[in-house]
Each structure stands twice: as structure tokens, then as C-alpha cells.
Scaffold this motif. Structure first.
Motif, PDB file in Angstrom:
ATOM      1  N   LEU A 211       3.239   5.283   0.535  1.00  0.00           N
ATOM      2  CA  LEU A 211       2.628   4.202   1.159  1.00  0.00           C
ATOM      3  C   LEU A 211       1.798   3.331   0.223  1.00  0.00           C
ATOM      4  CD1 LEU A 211       1.224   6.394   4.277  1.00  0.00           C
ATOM      5  CD2 LEU A 211       2.880   4.491   4.506  1.00  0.00           C
ATOM      6  N   PHE A 212       1.399   3.981  -0.786  1.00  0.00           N
ATOM      7  CA  PHE A 212       0.148   3.497  -1.709  1.00  0.00           C
ATOM      8  C   PHE A 212       1.117   2.831  -2.926  1.00  0.00           C
ATOM      9  CE2 PHE A 212      -2.159   6.569   0.429  1.00  0.00           C
ATOM     10  CZ  PHE A 212      -3.395   6.020   0.776  1.00  0.00           C
ATOM     11  N   THR A 213       2.318   3.047  -2.950  1.00  0.00           N
ATOM     12  CA  THR A 213       3.274   2.658  -4.170  1.00  0.00           C
ATOM     13  C   THR A 213       4.451   1.629  -3.994  1.00  0.00           C
ATOM     14  OG1 THR A 213       4.116   4.976  -4.022  1.00  0.00           O
ATOM     15  CG2 THR A 213       2.352   4.848  -5.521  1.00  0.00           C
ATOM     16  N   ALA A 214       5.467   2.448  -3.350  1.00  0.00           N
ATOM     17  CA  ALA A 214       6.610   1.692  -3.030  1.00  0.00           C
ATOM     18  C   ALA A 214       6.319   0.606  -1.916  1.00  0.00           C
ATOM     19  CB  ALA A 214       7.756   2.466  -2.713  1.00  0.00           C
ATOM     20  N   PHE A 215       5.557   1.073  -0.917  1.00  0.00           N
ATOM     21  CA  PHE A 215       5.024   0.025   0.081  1.00  0.00           C
ATOM     22  C   PHE A 215       6.234  -0.144   0.924  1.00  0.00           C
ATOM     23  CE2 PHE A 215       3.811  -3.963   1.944  1.00  0.00           C
ATOM     24  CZ  PHE A 215       2.440  -3.326   2.439  1.00  0.00           C
ATOM     25  N   GLY A 216       7.283  -0.163   0.748  1.00  0.00           N
ATOM     26  CA  GLY A 216       8.381  -0.671   1.730  1.00  0.00           C
ATOM     27  C   GLY A 216       9.086  -1.970   1.648  1.00  0.00           C
ATOM     28  N   ASN A 217      10.185  -2.168   2.053  1.00  0.00           N
ATOM     29  CA  ASN A 217      10.898  -3.577   1.874  1.00  0.00           C
ATOM     30  C   ASN A 217      11.901  -3.680   3.119  1.00  0.00           C
ATOM     31  OD1 ASN A 217      12.285  -6.072   1.334  1.00  0.00           O
ATOM     32  ND2 ASN A 217      12.358  -5.566  -0.913  1.00  0.00           N
ATOM     33  N   PRO A 218      11.965  -4.494   3.830  1.00  0.00           N
ATOM     34  CA  PRO A 218      12.882  -4.680   4.787  1.00  0.00           C
ATOM     35  C   PRO A 218      14.379  -5.296   4.437  1.00  0.00           C
ATOM     36  CG  PRO A 218      11.514  -6.441   5.150  1.00  0.00           C
ATOM     37  CD  PRO A 218      11.024  -5.505   4.261  1.00  0.00           C
ATOM     38  N   PHE A 219      14.395  -5.544   3.207  1.00  0.00           N
ATOM     39  CA  PHE A 219      15.742  -6.237   2.565  1.00  0.00           C
ATOM     40  C   PHE A 219      16.098  -5.388   1.455  1.00  0.00           C
ATOM     41  CE2 PHE A 219      12.829  -9.796   3.700  1.00  0.00           C
ATOM     42  CZ  PHE A 219      13.698 -10.486   4.725  1.00  0.00           C
ATOM     43  N   LEU A 220      17.376  -5.190   1.207  1.00  0.00           N
ATOM     44  CA  LEU A 220      18.074  -4.165   0.432  1.00  0.00           C
ATOM     45  C   LEU A 220      17.701  -4.849  -0.996  1.00  0.00           C
ATOM     46  CD1 LEU A 220      20.091  -2.185  -0.169  1.00  0.00           C
ATOM     47  CD2 LEU A 220      22.121  -3.842  -0.104  1.00  0.00           C
TER      48      LEU A 220
END
Length: 275
Positions: A211-220
Motif C-alpha cells: 500500500l505504501f510502495t507499489a500502490f497499484g496500477n489498473p493497467f498492465l
């Protein structure tokens, strides 16, 4: 105490062991069964091949999260494996080295620190200097989680090797580092691989550090320096959403992650039996 009473006591103790095992396995079985029944319906072709749908729309899949899980976890395994293996070799093969005491202290402390604090540490160490979230910072957080497990597993497996193996190499005139690389590590490869896989299984299910680092991304994305999605992150986000389809896909992601962890543990057990 006569022989009959001894047999009776032995049977009672065996029955208590079976009962205790059953009490431990029953909750795990219920959890796995519930995850399976809730998540199996979400695992279709689109789940593995499509990106997530916009909020409120049905359909879509988990392709970016599945790819991101493998990318982040493999980067973390490379970093954590190298450092953990080095620390374990130092503690086992050079027991009088002055760094051993602080290394054990660090391993003990890291082993008891909550995963979310690893995320905060990686945020300060990597995210802020780099100026943004990235898969690399997520891998650093997970690698810190892996290091104490790999370090301890490597130390234990090297210590049970017979000392005569080292003496044989030294008697041939090989330097100590060459004995470790050419004789000790190959002889202990089964236990080392087991430690690596167990550390991977431990870190792969963590969402808090990401949650504090990679954060997330809806795209490949395959860019390690940009934000990247992962299955634990997706489960957390979808599970607390108000959309029914997202909650259904969160169960599917949980089932997929559980299957991946079970396969990893199975491979670790097989490696342990071969060692």
C-alpha cells in the motif's frame, strides 16, 4: 503400572494427538472451502486475460495484478535471497565473525516486525528518494520480510552438514570461500531452496507493505520503476468496494493466491524431502 494400563495410556495419548490435529485442521479446512466456493465462479478466461473494468461496470479481469504479483515477488526473491543467503552463510561458516551478533539481532528484530512497518520503512528508504511509487519499492519491502526467514533457514541447513566435508575441501588446499561455494552450498541446496520458497510464500500474501510502495496500477505494466498492481492489493481494494462484481472477483483473486501459496509450499516440502 502393568502392561495393560500402559497400552491404554498410549492409546489415549494417540487419540488426543489426533483430536488436536483435527481441531487445528478444521478451521483451515472451513476457510479454504469457503474461499473455494465463493471464488471458483469468478475464475474464467476473462479473469486471467483482461484488465479490470471501470468502477460500477461488470466484467474485466485481473491480468495486471497477476503479472504484477509475479514481477514484484520475483524481484523481492532475488534481493532477499541474495542478502539472506549471504547472512546465513556468514553465520554458519564463520561463527567467530564479529558481524554475526548484530546479524542475529537484526534477523530476530525483522522477524517480529509487523509487515505494515516494512512498508513504511520502504516508503522512507525508496519511495521518497525516488519521488514516486514503484514496483521496485514494493519488492524492497517484501525482500526485507524474506531476509530473516532465508537467513535462519540457510544457517540451520548449513550447520547440520558434517564438518568432515569442510575438512576434506581444506585438506585439498582449497581456500575457505571455495570450499563454501563448491562443496557446502551444493550439498545444502535442497534446504536452501526450501527456505527460499517458504520466504516467498510468506511475503507473497502481504498487502500492507505494498500500500505504501507499489500502490497499484489498473493497467498492465512491466516497468519496475512505476506503480504496479498485485493480487493482495487487488483483494484489499475490491473486498471493501460497494460493487458486487468487484467483491466476487476479490474472492476469485483470494482463491488464486491461495492456490499459488499451496503450490509453493508443496514445492518447498518436496525440496525438503530431497535434501
Amino acid at each position: 503400572m502393568n502392561l495393560r494400563r500402559r497400552y491404554l495410556r498410549d492409546r489415549v495419548m494417540v487419540a488426543l494427538v489426533y483430536l488436536g490435529t483435527l481441531l487445528v485442521l478444521l478451521p483451515l479446512g472451513f476457510i479454504l472451502l469457503h474461499v473455494f466456493t465463493q471464488g471458483i465462479g469468478a475464475l474464467d478466461w476473462a479473469f486471467f486475460t483482461q484488465p479490470p473494468a471501470p468502477p460500477g461496470e461488470g466484467g474485466g479481469g485481473m491480468l495486471p495484478a497477476i503479472v504484477g504479483t509475479f514481477v514484484i515477488d520475483l524481484m523481492a526473491l532475488a534481493m532477499g535471497g541474495l542478502l539472506g543467503l549471504g547472512g546465513g552463510v556468514l553465520m554458519a561458516e564463520y561463527p567467530d565473525h564479529p558481524l554475526n551478533r548484530p546479524l542475529r539481532l537484526v534477523a530476530n528484530v525483522l522477524g517480529g516486525v509487523p509487515a505494515i512497518l516494512m512498508g513504511l520503512f520502504a516508503f522512507v528508504l525508496v519511495v521518497e528518494p525516488m519521488g514516486g511509487f514503484s514496483a521496485f519499492s514494493g519488492a524492497v519491502a517484501l525482500a526485507i520480510l524474506m531476509i530473516p526467514i532465508i537467513m535462519r533457514a540457510t544457517e540451520e541447513v548449513l550447520r547440520i552438514l558434517p564438518w568432515e566435508l569442510r575438512e576434506a575441501g581444506l585438506a585439498l588446499g582449497l581456500p575457505r570461500w571455495r570450499v563454501t561455494l563448491s562443496l557446502i552450498l551444493p550439498a545444502a541446496k535442497g534446504g536452501i531452496v526450501t527456505g527460499l520458497l517458504l520466504a516467498l510464500a510468506r511475503a507473497a500474501g502481504e498487502a500492507a507493505p505494498l500500500l505504501f510502495t507499489a500502490f497499484g496500477n489498473p493497467f498492465l505494466s512491466f516497468d519496475p520503476l512505476g506503480p504496479m498492481d498485485s493480487l493482495p492489493l487487488k483483494i484489499y481494494v475490491y473486498a471493501i468496494s460497494p460493487y458486487e462484481d468487484w467483491i466476487r472477483q476479490a474472492w476469485g483473486a483470494a482463491l488464486l493466491l491461495a492456490l499459488l501459496l499451496m503450490v509453493t509450499n508443496y514445492l518447498a516440502r518436496r525440496a525438503m524431502r530431497r535434501s
